[in-house]
Design an enzyme around this catalytic site. Structure first.
Site, PDB file in Angstrom:
ATOM      1  N   TYR A 104       0.732  -1.360  -0.086  1.00 49.98           N
ATOM      2  CA  TYR A 104       0.209  -0.118   0.151  1.00 49.98           C
ATOM      3  C   TYR A 104       0.949   1.170  -0.098  1.00 49.98           C
ATOM      4  O   TYR A 104       1.910   1.327   0.825  1.00 49.98           O
ATOM      5  CB  TYR A 104      -0.986   0.114   1.236  1.00 49.98           C
ATOM      6  CG  TYR A 104      -2.135  -0.852   1.199  1.00 49.98           C
ATOM      7  CD1 TYR A 104      -2.333  -1.887  -0.001  1.00 49.98           C
ATOM      8  CD2 TYR A 104      -3.071  -1.114   2.238  1.00 49.98           C
ATOM      9  CE1 TYR A 104      -3.331  -2.722   0.122  1.00 49.98           C
ATOM     10  CE2 TYR A 104      -4.328  -1.656   2.043  1.00 49.98           C
ATOM     11  CZ  TYR A 104      -4.166  -2.644   0.870  1.00 49.98           C
ATOM     12  OH  TYR A 104      -5.318  -3.535   0.575  1.00 49.98           O
TER      13      TYR A 104
HETATM   14  N1  LIG Z   1      -7.163  -8.095   0.283  1.00 51.82           N
HETATM   15  C1  LIG Z   1      -7.217  -7.382  -0.808  1.00 51.82           C
HETATM   16  O1  LIG Z   1      -6.921  -7.769  -1.809  1.00 51.82           O
HETATM   17  C2  LIG Z   1      -7.844  -5.868  -0.556  1.00 51.82           C
HETATM   18  C3  LIG Z   1      -8.463  -5.417  -1.604  1.00 51.82           C
HETATM   19  C4  LIG Z   1      -9.336  -4.172  -1.526  1.00 51.82           C
HETATM   20  C5  LIG Z   1      -9.172  -3.631  -0.273  1.00 51.82           C
HETATM   21  N2  LIG Z   1      -8.744  -4.459   0.849  1.00 51.82           N
HETATM   22  C6  LIG Z   1      -9.035  -3.762   2.203  1.00 51.82           C
HETATM   23  O2  LIG Z   1     -10.122  -3.472   2.429  1.00 51.82           O
HETATM   24  C7  LIG Z   1     -10.370  -1.987   3.013  1.00 51.82           C
HETATM   25  C8  LIG Z   1     -11.773  -1.333   2.472  1.00 51.82           C
HETATM   26  O3  LIG Z   1     -12.059  -1.500   1.136  1.00 51.82           O
HETATM   27  P1  LIG Z   1     -11.779  -0.241   0.093  1.00 51.82           P
HETATM   28  O4  LIG Z   1     -11.133   0.771   0.339  1.00 51.82           O
HETATM   29  O5  LIG Z   1     -11.609  -0.973  -1.175  1.00 51.82           O
HETATM   30  O6  LIG Z   1     -13.398  -0.017  -0.111  1.00 51.82           O
HETATM   31  P2  LIG Z   1     -14.555   0.410   0.572  1.00 51.82           P
HETATM   32  O7  LIG Z   1     -14.347   0.277   2.100  1.00 51.82           O
HETATM   33  O8  LIG Z   1     -15.761  -0.053   0.005  1.00 51.82           O
HETATM   34  O9  LIG Z   1     -14.766   2.062   0.359  1.00 51.82           O
HETATM   35  C9  LIG Z   1     -13.691   2.775   0.875  1.00 51.82           C
HETATM   36  C10 LIG Z   1     -14.089   4.282   0.472  1.00 51.82           C
HETATM   37  O10 LIG Z   1     -15.537   4.683   0.192  1.00 51.82           O
HETATM   38  C11 LIG Z   1     -15.500   6.230   0.729  1.00 51.82           C
HETATM   39  N3  LIG Z   1     -16.366   6.258   1.900  1.00 51.82           N
HETATM   40  C12 LIG Z   1     -15.984   5.388   3.040  1.00 51.82           C
HETATM   41  N4  LIG Z   1     -16.876   5.687   3.746  1.00 51.82           N
HETATM   42  C13 LIG Z   1     -17.910   6.697   3.319  1.00 51.82           C
HETATM   43  C14 LIG Z   1     -18.898   7.197   3.695  1.00 51.82           C
HETATM   44  N5  LIG Z   1     -19.674   6.664   5.026  1.00 51.82           N
HETATM   45  N6  LIG Z   1     -19.831   7.998   2.867  1.00 51.82           N
HETATM   46  C15 LIG Z   1     -19.326   8.341   1.764  1.00 51.82           C
HETATM   47  N7  LIG Z   1     -17.941   7.573   1.171  1.00 51.82           N
HETATM   48  C16 LIG Z   1     -17.605   6.861   2.177  1.00 51.82           C
HETATM   49  C17 LIG Z   1     -14.019   6.490   0.681  1.00 51.82           C
HETATM   50  O11 LIG Z   1     -13.551   7.011  -0.167  1.00 51.82           O
HETATM   51  P3  LIG Z   1     -13.794   8.685  -1.072  1.00 51.82           P
HETATM   52  O12 LIG Z   1     -13.925   9.570   0.066  1.00 51.82           O
HETATM   53  O13 LIG Z   1     -12.761   8.589  -1.938  1.00 51.82           O
HETATM   54  O14 LIG Z   1     -14.973   8.426  -1.783  1.00 51.82           O
HETATM   55  C18 LIG Z   1     -13.433   5.395   1.150  1.00 51.82           C
HETATM   56  O15 LIG Z   1     -12.007   5.392   0.875  1.00 51.82           O
HETATM   57  C19 LIG Z   1      -9.119  -1.386   2.188  1.00 51.82           C
HETATM   58  O16 LIG Z   1      -8.770  -0.056   2.843  1.00 51.82           O
HETATM   59  C20 LIG Z   1      -8.127  -2.385   2.416  1.00 51.82           C
HETATM   60  O17 LIG Z   1      -7.852  -2.225   3.624  1.00 51.82           O
HETATM   61  C21 LIG Z   1      -7.938  -5.342   0.706  1.00 51.82           C
END
Ligand SMILES: NC(=O)c1ccc[n+]([C@@H]2O[C@H](COP(=O)([O-])OP(=O)(O)OC[C@H]3O[C@@H](n4cnc5c(N)ncnc54)[C@H](OP(=O)(O)O)[C@@H]3O)[C@@H](O)[C@H]2O)c1
Length: 335
Positions: A63
Site C-alpha cells: 500500500y
Molecule cells: N485483500 C485485498 O486484496 C484487498 C483489496 C481491496 C481492499 N482491501 C482492504 O479493504 C479495505 C476497504 O476496502 P476499500 O477501501 O477498497 O473500499 P470500501 O471500504 O468499500 O470504500 C472505501 C471508500 O469509500 C468512501 N467512503 C467510505 N465511507 C464513506 C461514507 N460513509 N460516505 C461516503 N463515502 C465513504 C471513501 O472514499 P472517497 O472519500 O474517496 O469516496 C473510502 O475510501 C481497504 O482499505 C483495504 O484495507 C483489501
C-alpha cells in the site's frame, strides 16, 4: 512492543471486533487521491475508530503509490505509538504481505515481515495478500511456509489469508494444521455487490467449519453503496481509475438496490452506508470499510450496535441478486 497475545495452537481465537478499518487509501495517490495534508485527519480517524471499538486496522506492504510505498503501514505504526486513549491494548494491526513474483522463498516472507514490523512496530495479524495458484502455483508453498514461520517464531500474533476461495483453502489448510498453526482469518471482497466467493462458492460455511473468521473487504464497493455517485451534478467529477470502471459498469443499474436499501434505512433511521455495512455483519463477516475522513468514519460506526433482521437481509439479497451484473472480482481470487 510484542504482538498481541497469541492464540494457542489449534485455536483460532484472536479478539476481533465486529468491524474494522481499511487503510488502502493511506498513501495512495493514484486511486484514492491521498495527500500528506490528510494525515492529521487520518490520525483522528484512527483514534476515533479505536475508541469506538473498531480497533482492527487492515494494511498491506504494497500500500502506498510510488515513493509513498509503505506509507499506510508507517502511518498506522505512528498513530498507534502515540495513541493513549480507550481500547489502546486491544488494537490489532493486520498487514498483508504481497505475493510479489520476486518473493520466492520462505525467507523472503520473513524479510518482508521484518520490513513491515519496522514500519508498524509490531504485527498482530500477518496475511498472505493473494494466492498465486491461478498463475504460478509452484510459488505459493514457500510463501505459505514462510507465513507459518512467522507465527512459529513468535514474530506475529496470528496468521491469515486473503483472496483464497474454499477449494484452495481446503487444499492448503492441512499444511498449517500439521504444524499446529491456526489460520485466524480470511479476507475476500464481500458486499451487496460482490458475493461471489462467499455465496456462490460457499466460503462462509467452509470458514465456519475450520474456525476461520471471514473479513469483508471493499464492503461499500469502493463507495458505490453509499449512493453518493448516483446523481452527480454537472460540476461533480466522476471517480477515476478502477472506481471509474466500476462507476460506469454499476451506477446505471444500481437504483433498484439502493431503493431497497433506502427503504430499510428510512425505517431504521440509518444511512445507506450503515445498511451496507450492517448487512456484512448480519452475514457473519467483519467489514473493514476504508474511511478518509472523520465524518465518513462516524457514519460507518453507525453500523454497530444493532442488526438487520432476517426479512430485511432477505429483501436486500433479493434486490442485489436481481441486478444484471455485479462488481469485478480481484483477478487473484481463487476458487
Ligand atoms: N485483500 C485485498 O486484496 C484487498 C483489496 C481491496 C481492499 N482491501 C482492504 O479493504 C479495505 C476497504 O476496502 P476499500 O477501501 O477498497 O473500499 P470500501 O471500504 O468499500 O470504500 C472505501 C471508500 O469509500 C468512501 N467512503 C467510505 N465511507 C464513506 C461514507 N460513509 N460516505 C461516503 N463515502 C465513504 C471513501 O472514499 P472517497 O472519500 O474517496 O469516496 C473510502 O475510501 C481497504 O482499505 C483495504 O484495507 C483489501
Amino acid at each position: 512492543m510484542a504482538p498481541s497475545p497469541r492464540p494457542s495452537a489449534g485455536s483460532t481465537a484472536i479478539a476481533l471486533p465486529p468491524m474494522g478499518c481499511g487503510t488502502w487509501a493511506w498513501g495512495n495517490r493514484l486511486l484514492w487521491s491521498y495527500d500528506p495534508s490528510m494525515d492529521g485527519e487520518l490520525e483522528r480517524v484512527f483514534r476515533r475508530a479505536v475508541a469506538a471499538g473498531a480497533y482492527l486496522f487492515d494494511t498491506g506492504d504494497s500500500y502506498g503509490t510510488g515513493r509513498l510505498k509503505g506509507r499506510s503501514e508507517e502511518l498506522l505504526g505512528q498513530f498507534n505509538r502515540t495513541y493513549l486513549g480507550p481500547n489502546r491494548d486491544r488494537v490489532l494491526l493486520a498487514t498483508k504481505l504481497a505475493a510479489y513474483p520476486w518473493r520466492l522463498t520462505r525467507g523472503s516472507v520473513r524479510r518482508a515481515a521484518a520490513a513491515s514490523t519496522e514500519r508498524l512496530r509490531r504485527i498482530d495479524l500477518a496475511q498472505l495478500h493473494w494466492s498465486t495458484a491461478n498463475y504460478a502455483p509452484w510459488q505459493e508453498g514457500p510463501l505459505l511456509d514462510g507465513l507459518g514461520d512467522l507465527y512459529e517464531r513468535g514474530l506475529v500474533g496470528a496468521v491469515g489469508l486473503s483472496n483464497f476461495g474454499p477449494k484452495r483453502l481446503l487444499e492448503i489448510y492441512g499444511r498449517f494444521r500439521d504444524r499446529g498453526i491456526p489460520i485466524a482469518t480470511l479476507q475476500v471482497q464481500y458486499s451487496l455487490l460482490s458475493t461471489y466467493p462467499v455465496t456462490e462458492l460457499g466460503l462462509k460455511e467452509v470458514c465456519d467449519d475450520l474456525g476461520i473468521r471471514l473479513i469483508a473487504y471493499s464492503p461499500l464497493c469502493l463507495g458505490l453503496l453509499t449512493g453518493k455517485f448516483q446523481n452527480l451534478g454537472p460540476r461533480d467529477r466522476p471517480p477515476q481509475g478502477l472506481r471509474g470502471i466500476l462507476y460506469r459498469r454499476l451506477v446505471p443499474i444500481l437504483d433498484p438496490l439502493l431503493d431497497c436499501m433506502g427503504a430499510i434505512a428510512r425505517d431504521r433511521q440509518k444511512t445507506l452506508s450503515q445498511i451496507a455495512l450492517n448487512w456484512c455483519i448480519a452475514k457473519g463477516t467483519i467489514p473493514i470499510p476504508g474511511a478518509k475522513t472523520l465524518a465518513q468514519l462516524e457514519e460507518n460506526l453507525g453500523a454497530l450496535g444493532w442488526l438487520l433482521d432476517s426479512g430485511e437481509v432477505d429483501a436486500l439479497d433479493r434486490a442485489a441478486a436481481a441486478l444484471d451484473r455485479a462488481t469485478i472480482q480481484n483477478i487473484f481470487q481463487t476458487r
